[in-house]
Structure formats: structure tokens, C-alpha cells
Design a protein around this motif. Sequence first.
Motif, PDB file in Angstrom:
ATOM      1  N   PHE A 132     -37.545 -10.330  -5.911  1.00  0.00           N
ATOM      2  CA  PHE A 132     -36.123 -10.130  -5.652  1.00  0.00           C
ATOM      3  C   PHE A 132     -35.327 -10.249  -6.948  1.00  0.00           C
ATOM      4  O   PHE A 132     -35.760 -10.880  -7.904  1.00  0.00           O
ATOM      5  N   SER A 133     -34.139  -9.678  -6.951  1.00  0.00           N
ATOM      6  CA  SER A 133     -33.259  -9.827  -8.104  1.00  0.00           C
ATOM      7  C   SER A 133     -32.608 -11.204  -8.052  1.00  0.00           C
ATOM      8  O   SER A 133     -32.346 -11.741  -6.978  1.00  0.00           O
ATOM      9  N   TYR A 134     -32.356 -11.768  -9.239  1.00  0.00           N
ATOM     10  CA  TYR A 134     -31.756 -13.102  -9.299  1.00  0.00           C
ATOM     11  C   TYR A 134     -30.314 -12.988  -9.774  1.00  0.00           C
ATOM     12  O   TYR A 134     -30.036 -12.301 -10.754  1.00  0.00           O
ATOM     13  N   PRO A 135     -29.379 -13.675  -9.091  1.00  0.00           N
ATOM     14  CA  PRO A 135     -29.599 -14.530  -7.924  1.00  0.00           C
ATOM     15  C   PRO A 135     -29.374 -13.839  -6.590  1.00  0.00           C
ATOM     16  O   PRO A 135     -29.770 -14.331  -5.553  1.00  0.00           O
ATOM     17  N   GLU A 136     -28.675 -12.659  -6.606  1.00  0.00           N
ATOM     18  CA  GLU A 136     -28.184 -12.109  -5.343  1.00  0.00           C
ATOM     19  C   GLU A 136     -29.301 -11.730  -4.378  1.00  0.00           C
ATOM     20  O   GLU A 136     -29.156 -11.877  -3.159  1.00  0.00           O
ATOM     21  N   GLY A 137     -30.446 -11.245  -4.917  1.00  0.00           N
ATOM     22  CA  GLY A 137     -31.538 -10.859  -4.036  1.00  0.00           C
ATOM     23  C   GLY A 137     -32.126 -12.046  -3.299  1.00  0.00           C
ATOM     24  O   GLY A 137     -32.410 -11.983  -2.096  1.00  0.00           O
ATOM     25  N   TYR A 138     -32.320 -13.146  -4.019  1.00  0.00           N
ATOM     26  CA  TYR A 138     -32.865 -14.354  -3.397  1.00  0.00           C
ATOM     27  C   TYR A 138     -31.861 -14.964  -2.414  1.00  0.00           C
ATOM     28  O   TYR A 138     -32.238 -15.443  -1.342  1.00  0.00           O
ATOM     29  N   ILE A 139     -30.578 -14.957  -2.784  1.00  0.00           N
ATOM     30  CA  ILE A 139     -29.557 -15.503  -1.886  1.00  0.00           C
ATOM     31  C   ILE A 139     -29.509 -14.693  -0.598  1.00  0.00           C
ATOM     32  O   ILE A 139     -29.489 -15.244   0.510  1.00  0.00           O
ATOM     33  N   GLY A 140     -29.495 -13.363  -0.726  1.00  0.00           N
ATOM     34  CA  GLY A 140     -29.461 -12.509   0.457  1.00  0.00           C
ATOM     35  C   GLY A 140     -30.661 -12.725   1.352  1.00  0.00           C
ATOM     36  O   GLY A 140     -30.544 -12.819   2.580  1.00  0.00           O
ATOM     37  N   ALA A 141     -31.844 -12.822   0.746  1.00  0.00           N
ATOM     38  CA  ALA A 141     -33.062 -13.030   1.531  1.00  0.00           C
ATOM     39  C   ALA A 141     -33.033 -14.372   2.248  1.00  0.00           C
ATOM     40  O   ALA A 141     -33.457 -14.487   3.399  1.00  0.00           O
ATOM     41  N   ALA A 142     -32.514 -15.407   1.576  1.00  0.00           N
ATOM     42  CA  ALA A 142     -32.472 -16.743   2.177  1.00  0.00           C
ATOM     43  C   ALA A 142     -31.485 -16.811   3.334  1.00  0.00           C
ATOM     44  O   ALA A 142     -31.790 -17.360   4.402  1.00  0.00           O
ATOM     45  N   ILE A 143     -30.293 -16.249   3.145  1.00  0.00           N
ATOM     46  CA  ILE A 143     -29.301 -16.260   4.225  1.00  0.00           C
ATOM     47  C   ILE A 143     -29.804 -15.440   5.401  1.00  0.00           C
ATOM     48  O   ILE A 143     -29.692 -15.840   6.562  1.00  0.00           O
ATOM     49  N   ARG A 263     -22.264  -7.509   6.496  1.00  0.00           N
ATOM     50  CA  ARG A 263     -23.253  -8.541   6.162  1.00  0.00           C
ATOM     51  C   ARG A 263     -24.517  -7.903   5.599  1.00  0.00           C
ATOM     52  O   ARG A 263     -25.101  -8.394   4.627  1.00  0.00           O
ATOM     53  N   ARG A 264     -24.936  -6.791   6.190  1.00  0.00           N
ATOM     54  CA  ARG A 264     -26.132  -6.098   5.710  1.00  0.00           C
ATOM     55  C   ARG A 264     -25.985  -5.690   4.244  1.00  0.00           C
ATOM     56  O   ARG A 264     -26.904  -5.853   3.440  1.00  0.00           O
ATOM     57  N   PHE A 265     -24.826  -5.171   3.873  1.00  0.00           N
ATOM     58  CA  PHE A 265     -24.614  -4.769   2.484  1.00  0.00           C
ATOM     59  C   PHE A 265     -24.615  -5.966   1.548  1.00  0.00           C
ATOM     60  O   PHE A 265     -25.271  -5.947   0.502  1.00  0.00           O
ATOM     61  N   LEU A 266     -23.877  -7.015   1.903  1.00  0.00           N
ATOM     62  CA  LEU A 266     -23.792  -8.170   1.015  1.00  0.00           C
ATOM     63  C   LEU A 266     -25.154  -8.826   0.831  1.00  0.00           C
ATOM     64  O   LEU A 266     -25.535  -9.187  -0.293  1.00  0.00           O
ATOM     65  N   LEU A 267     -25.901  -8.983   1.913  1.00  0.00           N
ATOM     66  CA  LEU A 267     -27.219  -9.602   1.795  1.00  0.00           C
ATOM     67  C   LEU A 267     -28.180  -8.716   1.013  1.00  0.00           C
ATOM     68  O   LEU A 267     -29.156  -9.203   0.443  1.00  0.00           O
ATOM     69  N   PHE A 675     -20.349 -17.073   7.484  1.00  0.00           N
ATOM     70  CA  PHE A 675     -19.228 -16.329   6.910  1.00  0.00           C
ATOM     71  C   PHE A 675     -18.844 -16.903   5.547  1.00  0.00           C
ATOM     72  O   PHE A 675     -18.578 -16.157   4.593  1.00  0.00           O
ATOM     73  N   ILE A 676     -18.797 -18.215   5.439  1.00  0.00           N
ATOM     74  CA  ILE A 676     -18.445 -18.856   4.172  1.00  0.00           C
ATOM     75  C   ILE A 676     -19.456 -18.476   3.093  1.00  0.00           C
ATOM     76  O   ILE A 676     -19.090 -18.176   1.950  1.00  0.00           O
ATOM     77  N   GLN A 677     -20.734 -18.456   3.447  1.00  0.00           N
ATOM     78  CA  GLN A 677     -21.764 -18.054   2.486  1.00  0.00           C
ATOM     79  C   GLN A 677     -21.607 -16.586   2.092  1.00  0.00           C
ATOM     80  O   GLN A 677     -21.798 -16.216   0.927  1.00  0.00           O
ATOM     81  N   LEU A 678     -21.250 -15.739   3.055  1.00  0.00           N
ATOM     82  CA  LEU A 678     -21.046 -14.319   2.747  1.00  0.00           C
ATOM     83  C   LEU A 678     -19.839 -14.125   1.832  1.00  0.00           C
ATOM     84  O   LEU A 678     -19.871 -13.295   0.913  1.00  0.00           O
ATOM     85  N   LEU A 681     -20.946 -15.037  -1.563  1.00  0.00           N
ATOM     86  CA  LEU A 681     -21.794 -13.992  -2.134  1.00  0.00           C
ATOM     87  C   LEU A 681     -20.950 -12.790  -2.554  1.00  0.00           C
ATOM     88  O   LEU A 681     -21.183 -12.191  -3.614  1.00  0.00           O
ATOM     89  N   ALA A 682     -19.952 -12.434  -1.741  1.00  0.00           N
ATOM     90  CA  ALA A 682     -19.058 -11.330  -2.101  1.00  0.00           C
ATOM     91  C   ALA A 682     -18.297 -11.653  -3.382  1.00  0.00           C
ATOM     92  O   ALA A 682     -18.078 -10.772  -4.226  1.00  0.00           O
ATOM     93  N   ARG A 683     -17.887 -12.906  -3.536  1.00  0.00           N
ATOM     94  CA  ARG A 683     -17.193 -13.315  -4.768  1.00  0.00           C
ATOM     95  C   ARG A 683     -18.084 -13.058  -5.981  1.00  0.00           C
ATOM     96  O   ARG A 683     -17.623 -12.518  -6.996  1.00  0.00           O
ATOM     97  N   TYR A 684     -19.350 -13.432  -5.871  1.00  0.00           N
ATOM     98  CA  TYR A 684     -20.283 -13.220  -6.981  1.00  0.00           C
ATOM     99  C   TYR A 684     -20.488 -11.730  -7.245  1.00  0.00           C
ATOM    100  O   TYR A 684     -20.411 -11.270  -8.390  1.00  0.00           O
ATOM    101  N   LEU A 685     -20.758 -10.963  -6.187  1.00  0.00           N
ATOM    102  CA  LEU A 685     -21.046  -9.537  -6.349  1.00  0.00           C
ATOM    103  C   LEU A 685     -19.825  -8.777  -6.856  1.00  0.00           C
ATOM    104  O   LEU A 685     -19.945  -7.877  -7.695  1.00  0.00           O
ATOM    105  N   ASP A 686     -18.656  -9.132  -6.346  1.00  0.00           N
ATOM    106  CA  ASP A 686     -17.427  -8.453  -6.759  1.00  0.00           C
ATOM    107  C   ASP A 686     -17.146  -8.712  -8.233  1.00  0.00           C
ATOM    108  O   ASP A 686     -16.768  -7.807  -8.987  1.00  0.00           O
TER     109      ASP A 686
END
Length: 693
Positions: A132-143, A263-267, A675-678, A681-686
Motif C-alpha cells: 500500500f502507499s504510505y500513509p493514505e493506502g494503509y490508513i484506508g485499508a485499516a479503516i 467513503r470509497r474514494f477517500l479510503l 466520519f471523524i476518521q474520514l 483522511l480528507a484533510r490529509y489528501l486535500d
Amino acid sequence: MKKRGFGFIAAVLMIAVAVPAAAAGADPAAALAEKGILTGYEDGILRLDGLVTRAEFVKMLAAAYRAEYDPELETEGFPDVPRGFWAYEPVMAARQHGFVSGDETGMFHPDAPVLYEQALKMVVAAEKGTHFSYPEGYIGAAIDAGYADRMEALIGEPVTRQDAVYLIYNALCEEQELVFETGFGYSSPGSFSTSSFSGGGSVSAGGGGGAPLLNEYGATDAFQGFHTEEYTAEPENRFKTALTSPLSTFSIDVDTASYSNMRRFLLGGSMPPAGSIRTEELINYFDYDRPENSGDAPFSVSAELHDCPWNEQNKLVMLALHGNELPQEARGQSNLVFLIDTSGSMYAANKLPLVVKSMELLLETLDERDTISIVAYAGSAGMVLEPTPASEKEKILDALKSLRAGGSTAGAAGITLAYETAVQNRVEGNNRVILCTDGDFNVGISSTAELEKFIEEKRDAGIYLSVLGFGMGNYKDNRMETLADKGNGNYAYIDSLKEAKKVLVEDMTKTLYTVADDVKLQVEFNPDVVSEYRLVGYENRNLENEDFADDAVDAGEMGAGHQVTAFYELKMADGAEMEDPLRYRDVQVTDSEELLFLKIRYKKPGETESTLLEIPVANQNAEEQSAHYRFASAVAAFGMLLNRSEYKGSADYGAVIDHARRAKGTDQFGLRAEFIQLADLARYLDTAEKELS
């Protein structure tokens, strides 16, 4: 002679410690302590509110996965973890098994607090590998897998011992609800590009990438990398002047597809594309506290006014409808026809196999009162299961499991057969076709307009249509939403077995049982109090003012227990006269202290004439924000951020997270925590997306 090897191969051979699955009142800390994974300090106290170092977390993880250090295996160590260090062997075992790696200088930093994204990466690496890509890929997979459930830490924040307990416990639960036995790597939906346009239009997605999905037979999805998703972007609602345009009219919307698709996109590591975010569907995804209904209407109504969270100069008023709940024993018979897309585009693991497992969940909520039929469509439509009592579960399950994907999409032909079946087996109760598809209709009734007209005719005959969307790549969001609207049904997107459980089990009565048809709201603003107003969301639900009293105009349906929340941002009047007053306008209000006058029309199921409710709303701030108001307004702000709204004002992801955290409440199913985790994650990706642009 030392052995040479790489840790990931060793990781495959590990056997994780089995712990009991989560249950009501279960104590994860006690479960891990019993297995020797969690130990206390010298005084025996666990101190769950304390922070965890990287070395401490790796020691827990090595114990959880029985990862032992093999001194015969030649492994590069860490300069800051020398032999003799108290956690040398667990750290080296984790290194050998591929859980951990050092920084760019080769250091491990054993005494530094383990951060949220680091902890998630280690657990995902132990469970799923390191692709997975770090960190977003691992975060998405975990959530997505539920590992992060109940964790309080967010990206960049240190993890407490309590968070570490939840993370490891969730990953180890022996009864995790896995969708596919073969498993698959987490896949990004791909990159999306949109054409510029000034008004509403269709937005198609393009691009590819991500790890290959495996279907239920272990084969790679043939459609991976083929992205033709379609969304319709509506112009954002703008401020209107209360003096010249005092009326705002719209239909309710109880669909939730936009939320789970987001959610699917963010994860998957991507920001959602233009047109995919419908703010009202994000807000209405959640359950809220409901006031008692003392009237005759099938729903109660509440209103709440406060300062606007994202613009302190304005006000924000919340209007909410709360549908009456329907106890399981009080519901009537159901005549359900599953219309299942078995075309070639449904071959992926998150399409037809997930459809089958979702329908299995729904079966558990039905009984001998209910009848099930199954119609499949691909190159040609066919009856898979004649009407069968829901109590004959084995027969129904055998029919579901016999489905295979292949052929072109004769969707309209399948709909025709499904409706014929529903009409022939009509009951005094709930008659509904449930369409499960990725929306790729390309063969059948000659035009979309004809198909919509056909569905409307069947709706008027009492046969409703609900639409469940599945998959990615060629997902047709705009098409499926339209069909559900025409069929007096709701539209949900199923991105996981967890979402299937929410829609078809926890929210079953909302999904299948209607308490009010054609629900319309008309708000008249008092121009003495309100200067300008703007409806947040509901862009594709706006109605002409004259449509409100016209019972021939279709509107949204409310299911049993559904809740509908709408926000208006208000610019308050300052009492000044218009510089150029209207010659023929004589403003008359019954009470200058009224903020607005709310009118609601609805029909009882099966009736053709609507009932009118009228409710004045006072211009008075509530003493304090309710949890409903605080959380829903946070979700509204989140929707505006995702949509790049020009009206977002001071809204930012940090404020969204803060407001949502303070209104999380008991959160029975963990949806608010997710939702809070999403949002995090959106904050990081944005931020990452803006840095790249």
C-alpha cells in the motif's frame, strides 16, 4: 551459516493469536491481557490513557502475531536498537516479518511515541502485506477493515495504550466479517478528471491504477483500470433575497449513496470527483435524536437556530423531519423482487459477489410473511427464482449462489420482467423491486426517457423501486439516482459488507417500508428578519414554488424511521429600507418575530391527495446546540469543503473534526467515529493534492 531471506515471506507463515470477537460489553484490554499481548507497568496498572512508544507497540504486535526473532536469518538491524535493548528481539522480529522499517537514515526511534498512521501501517502490514502507499493506502485499508474502530487518535497524533488495544484487538477478532475468502489488495478508484462547464452536466471519470481486485474465484477483475464513472454536477444553491423571493421549495432526499461512495474514494486515497458529493445525503446518512411525535402526521418536525459555524455574521437554521419508527412485528407483508445485474461489468469482487452476500443479510430480517423472487439480467433477462416464501432460506440462497456474471446489460428487459413478477404477486403491504447494479444499462427499452416513464407508471400502480449501487470503474451514479427517484424508492451505494448490513439490516424498515409519499417542503422567509437565505445542498431536489400544491408533481418518500435534515444559511435583515423599493410589493407578516413559516405536504402511502402541515418558526436562538445540530452542521461543512463551495467561509477540516467529536455521543455502530476518521483522511489528501497542484 546464517540464512538469507526477507521478512514478508515469514509473515505469511505466522499464525495470529485468536481473541474473542467483539460483543456488547466486551473488554478488549482484558482480552489482550489474558493472551499476554498487553501487560501493565511494574505496579500492574495498564494506564490505558498513557502514550505508547514505537518499541512498546511493536512488542505488543509481535506478541499478537507470534512473530519470533530468528537469529539465524541475516537481517539488517537498527543503529538505535542495539543488542541488549529491552525490546531488541520484538523489534528485530517485526523487521524480519516486514512490519516495520526505519526512517531514511535507518533509525527506528524506539522511544518516540507511535503515531496513528505508523501504528495502522504496522497492523495492516501484518495482516495484508506492504503493497500500500504510505500513509493514505494503509490508513484506508485499516479503516475499511474496521481495525481503526473506536480509536481516538488521528493522522499525526500519538496513539494511547487504549487506542493500541482497540487497533490490535479489532485486527485479531476471529469473527471479522470478511467479504471474500480470497481477499484482495485495497484498490484506489483511480484518478479523476473533469471537463470544465458552467452549468449542470455529466462528469465522467478516467484513469486507473491500484492493486488488482480478485473475484470470488481468485481471478483478477477484467474491468480493473477501466473507468467510465458518471456523475451529474449541479450548480450550487446561491443566496436569494427574502423580500423579492421569499419562498424556497424542495423535495426531501433520504438517499445515502453519496456518503458511502465518498467513503470509497477517500479510503482508496483519492478526493471524490466533482458531482459525486450531495451534501444532504452526507447529512442524512446518520441517525439523530428524535423528538416524540404527538401529532397525526407520520413524522415529527423540529427546528433549531444558532450562529452559523462557518460565518459568524450569519445564522444557520436547521429544519428536521423524523419519520415514525415501525416495529418489526407491526410491519405488513412484503413482496420483494430482487433484480440483479449479472452482466460482464458485474464480474468484480465488489460487485456480484458482494450483491449475493448483501442479499443474504437481508434474508435474515425477513420471515414467512414475505415473498422473494429473483430476476437476473445480462444478454437476456431470466427468472432465477419464482416467488418463494422468505422462510425457505436454503432455496433462496442456492438461487443467489448460482448467479454468474457475463454478457451485455439488458437492464430494461430485466426491469420489465421484474415488474411483471411484482404485479402478479402483489400483496396488501410492501410491493417493491430491488435493483442491484453498477448502473451500466446499455440494451433494452429504446431510450432512458421511455424507461423512466415505464418506472413511473409502475410506481403509480403501487410497485416501488429501490436501487442499490455496487462496484467501481463504470459506476453510473446519475442514472441510478434518477431511476430510484422515478420509482418512489431510495438509492444506496454498497461499498462493503458493513454498509450492506447498515442498509439492509439495521435500516431495513427505512429502506423497505414507506410512511409518507411525495414529501415536499416550502419555506417562506420573513423579510423583516431575514435579508437573504441559502439552502445547503438539495440542488437536484429544488422544485418550482407552484409545484408545492400540485399533487401531480412527484417528490421524495420517507421510510419508517427515516430522518431528513436541511440547513438554511441566513443573512439577517438590519432594518434598513430598500434603496429602490418595489412599487407593487406590500410586505405583510403576521408576526415580525417569526423567522420563517414552514409548510409541508405529504401523502399517505397509496393515496393521491396530499395533507398540509403549517409550522411557524420563531426568530430565537436555542440556548445551546443539540447534538443533532452540532454533528449535522459539521457534516454540512464537510460537504462544502469536498465540493469546494464558494460559501464555505471559515470552515476547515479541523473545525469539522472538533465539532463532530463534541457531538459523537454514544455512537452505537461507530459511524460517527468513522466520519471523524474520514474527515481527517480528507484533510490529509486535500492538503497533499493542493501541494501537487
